[in-house]
Design a protein around this motif. Structure first.
Motif, PDB file in Angstrom:
ATOM      1  N   ASN A   1      34.773  33.487  24.591  1.00 30.17           N
ATOM      2  CA  ASN A   1      35.056  33.165  23.183  1.00 30.17           C
ATOM      3  C   ASN A   1      36.246  33.949  22.644  1.00 30.17           C
ATOM      4  N   LYS A   2      37.321  33.973  23.389  1.00 29.08           N
ATOM      5  CA  LYS A   2      38.580  34.627  23.011  1.00 29.08           C
ATOM      6  C   LYS A   2      38.460  36.139  22.892  1.00 29.08           C
ATOM      7  N   LYS A   3      37.438  36.741  23.512  1.00 33.27           N
ATOM      8  CA  LYS A   3      37.263  38.192  23.486  1.00 33.27           C
ATOM      9  C   LYS A   3      37.021  38.690  24.906  1.00 33.27           C
ATOM     10  N   CYS A   4      37.542  39.864  25.206  1.00 35.46           N
ATOM     11  CA  CYS A   4      37.312  40.489  26.507  1.00 35.46           C
ATOM     12  C   CYS A   4      35.953  41.176  26.486  1.00 35.46           C
ATOM     13  N   VAL A   5      35.114  40.869  27.468  1.00 37.18           N
ATOM     14  CA  VAL A   5      33.771  41.446  27.535  1.00 37.18           C
ATOM     15  C   VAL A   5      33.444  41.807  28.978  1.00 37.18           C
ATOM     16  N   ASP A   6      32.419  42.633  29.137  1.00 34.20           N
ATOM     17  CA  ASP A   6      31.865  42.946  30.451  1.00 34.20           C
ATOM     18  C   ASP A   6      30.507  42.260  30.526  1.00 34.20           C
ATOM     19  N   VAL A   7      30.407  41.194  31.304  1.00 30.09           N
ATOM     20  CA  VAL A   7      29.162  40.416  31.356  1.00 30.09           C
ATOM     21  C   VAL A   7      28.029  41.174  32.045  1.00 30.09           C
ATOM     22  N   LYS A   8      28.316  42.330  32.616  1.00 28.15           N
ATOM     23  CA  LYS A   8      27.252  43.138  33.223  1.00 28.15           C
ATOM     24  C   LYS A   8      26.529  44.001  32.198  1.00 28.15           C
ATOM     25  N   THR A   9      27.174  44.261  31.046  1.00 30.70           N
ATOM     26  CA  THR A   9      26.560  45.159  30.053  1.00 30.70           C
ATOM     27  C   THR A   9      26.547  44.606  28.632  1.00 30.70           C
TER      28      THR A   9
ATOM     29  N   LYS B   1      25.387  42.596  25.577  1.00 33.30           N
ATOM     30  CA  LYS B   1      24.124  41.987  25.167  1.00 33.30           C
ATOM     31  C   LYS B   1      24.294  40.533  24.731  1.00 33.30           C
ATOM     32  N   PHE B   2      25.479  40.160  24.244  1.00 29.37           N
ATOM     33  CA  PHE B   2      25.715  38.813  23.754  1.00 29.37           C
ATOM     34  C   PHE B   2      26.304  37.889  24.821  1.00 29.37           C
ATOM     35  N   ASN B   3      26.694  38.410  25.952  1.00 35.06           N
ATOM     36  CA  ASN B   3      27.234  37.630  27.070  1.00 35.06           C
ATOM     37  C   ASN B   3      26.698  38.213  28.377  1.00 35.06           C
ATOM     38  N   CYS B   4      25.411  38.272  28.528  1.00 36.00           N
ATOM     39  CA  CYS B   4      24.775  38.945  29.662  1.00 36.00           C
ATOM     40  C   CYS B   4      24.719  38.022  30.873  1.00 36.00           C
ATOM     41  N   GLY B   5      25.501  38.322  31.880  1.00 35.08           N
ATOM     42  CA  GLY B   5      25.530  37.516  33.093  1.00 35.08           C
ATOM     43  C   GLY B   5      26.441  36.315  32.990  1.00 35.08           C
ATOM     44  N   GLY B   6      26.899  35.981  31.824  1.00 34.20           N
ATOM     45  CA  GLY B   6      27.797  34.847  31.604  1.00 34.20           C
ATOM     46  C   GLY B   6      28.068  34.689  30.119  1.00 34.20           C
TER      47      GLY B   6
ATOM     48  N   ASN C   1      17.357  38.835  24.174  1.00 34.97           N
ATOM     49  CA  ASN C   1      16.462  38.883  23.020  1.00 34.97           C
ATOM     50  C   ASN C   1      16.582  40.224  22.305  1.00 34.97           C
ATOM     51  N   TYR C   2      15.971  40.301  21.143  1.00 36.20           N
ATOM     52  CA  TYR C   2      16.089  41.476  20.279  1.00 36.20           C
ATOM     53  C   TYR C   2      15.724  42.781  20.983  1.00 36.20           C
ATOM     54  N   SER C   3      14.649  42.823  21.716  1.00 39.08           N
ATOM     55  CA  SER C   3      14.171  44.080  22.296  1.00 39.08           C
ATOM     56  C   SER C   3      14.729  44.354  23.689  1.00 39.08           C
TER      57      SER C   3
ATOM     58  N   GLY D   1      24.031  42.514  34.418  1.00 40.59           N
ATOM     59  CA  GLY D   1      24.106  41.079  34.164  1.00 40.59           C
ATOM     60  C   GLY D   1      22.770  40.402  33.947  1.00 40.59           C
ATOM     61  N   LYS D   2      21.709  41.176  33.730  1.00 41.82           N
ATOM     62  CA  LYS D   2      20.376  40.617  33.491  1.00 41.82           C
ATOM     63  C   LYS D   2      19.782  41.249  32.243  1.00 41.82           C
ATOM     64  N   CYS D   3      19.055  40.435  31.472  1.00 38.88           N
ATOM     65  CA  CYS D   3      18.373  40.948  30.286  1.00 38.88           C
ATOM     66  C   CYS D   3      17.069  41.607  30.716  1.00 38.88           C
ATOM     67  N   VAL D   4      16.909  42.878  30.395  1.00 41.76           N
ATOM     68  CA  VAL D   4      15.708  43.616  30.783  1.00 41.76           C
ATOM     69  C   VAL D   4      15.134  44.353  29.577  1.00 41.76           C
ATOM     70  N   SER D   5      13.861  44.656  29.640  1.00 42.64           N
ATOM     71  CA  SER D   5      13.206  45.424  28.589  1.00 42.64           C
ATOM     72  C   SER D   5      13.240  46.898  28.978  1.00 42.64           C
ATOM     73  N   PRO D   6      13.964  47.728  28.229  1.00 39.89           N
ATOM     74  CA  PRO D   6      14.036  49.142  28.580  1.00 39.89           C
ATOM     75  C   PRO D   6      12.733  49.888  28.289  1.00 39.89           C
ATOM     76  N   LEU D   7      11.799  49.222  27.620  1.00 39.32           N
ATOM     77  CA  LEU D   7      10.528  49.874  27.308  1.00 39.32           C
ATOM     78  C   LEU D   7       9.558  49.836  28.484  1.00 39.32           C
ATOM     79  N   SER D   8       9.740  48.869  29.402  1.00 39.66           N
ATOM     80  CA  SER D   8       8.767  48.740  30.485  1.00 39.66           C
ATOM     81  C   SER D   8       9.379  48.458  31.856  1.00 39.66           C
ATOM     82  N   ASN D   9      10.673  48.298  31.969  1.00 37.94           N
ATOM     83  CA  ASN D   9      11.296  47.978  33.250  1.00 37.94           C
ATOM     84  C   ASN D   9      11.387  49.218  34.123  1.00 37.94           C
ATOM     85  N   GLN D  10      10.878  49.125  35.333  1.00 37.12           N
ATOM     86  CA  GLN D  10      10.808  50.253  36.260  1.00 37.12           C
ATOM     87  C   GLN D  10      12.200  50.762  36.670  1.00 37.12           C
TER      88      GLN D  10
END
Length: 141
Positions: free
Chosen positions: A79-87, A89-94, A100-102, A108-117
């Motif tokens: 969207n006309k902006k330089c991003v890192d799709v690995k980190t 939050k609005f362009n995660c993996g592509g 999601n909010y939490s 490049g993957k959306c993970v939950s930092p509250l419970s992801n090992q």
């Protein structure tokens, strides 16, 4: 009469200083600008017509090399902006894939930092075998 002379001299000094600063700014920034870009000729900046035509000068959709320069937000253009799709939050993996909010974007993957090992509390914070991730902390309680 002396006040009038003094006012005139002050105006001349300020005008000369403005011209000097303008030429220094132009010479220092000209190597960052595309060849077809021109500096505004007015102190107020470009007019509406010129501003509309020069906005696209640094967008990565027209100049993809902008994203590979030092200081860029990332190597990919979304969207006309330089991003890192690995980190990002609005362009995660592509482009356009929002987490999601939490959740956060790790590798490049959306993970939950509250419970992801493997990403407990932040990206790449592995709790290890047999140590659960609870509320974003390893070995809680």
């Amino acid at each position: 009469m002396n006040f009038l002379k003094l006012s005139f001299m002050l105006a001349m000094v300020l005008a000369l200083a403005a011209i000097t600063l303008s030429t220094e700014y132009t010479s220092q920034t000209s190597h960052f600008l595309p060849a077809d870009h021109q500096m505004p000729t007015s102190f107020r900046g470009p007019g509406r017509f010129l501003a509309q035509n020069s906005r696209h000068a640094f967008t990565c959709d027209r100049h993809p090399k902008v994203c590979s320069m030092r200081g860029s937000q990332g190597p990919f253009c979304c969207n006309k902006k330089c991003v890192d799709v690995k980190t990002d939050k609005f362009n995660c993996g592509g482009c356009g894939k929002k987490c999601n909010y939490s959740k956060i974007c790790c590798e490049g993957k959306c993970v939950s930092p509250l419970s992801n090992q493997k990403h407990c509390g932040r990206c790449n914070n592995n709790c290890g075998k047999g140590k659960p991730c609870v509320y974003g902390m390893c070995r809680y309680a």
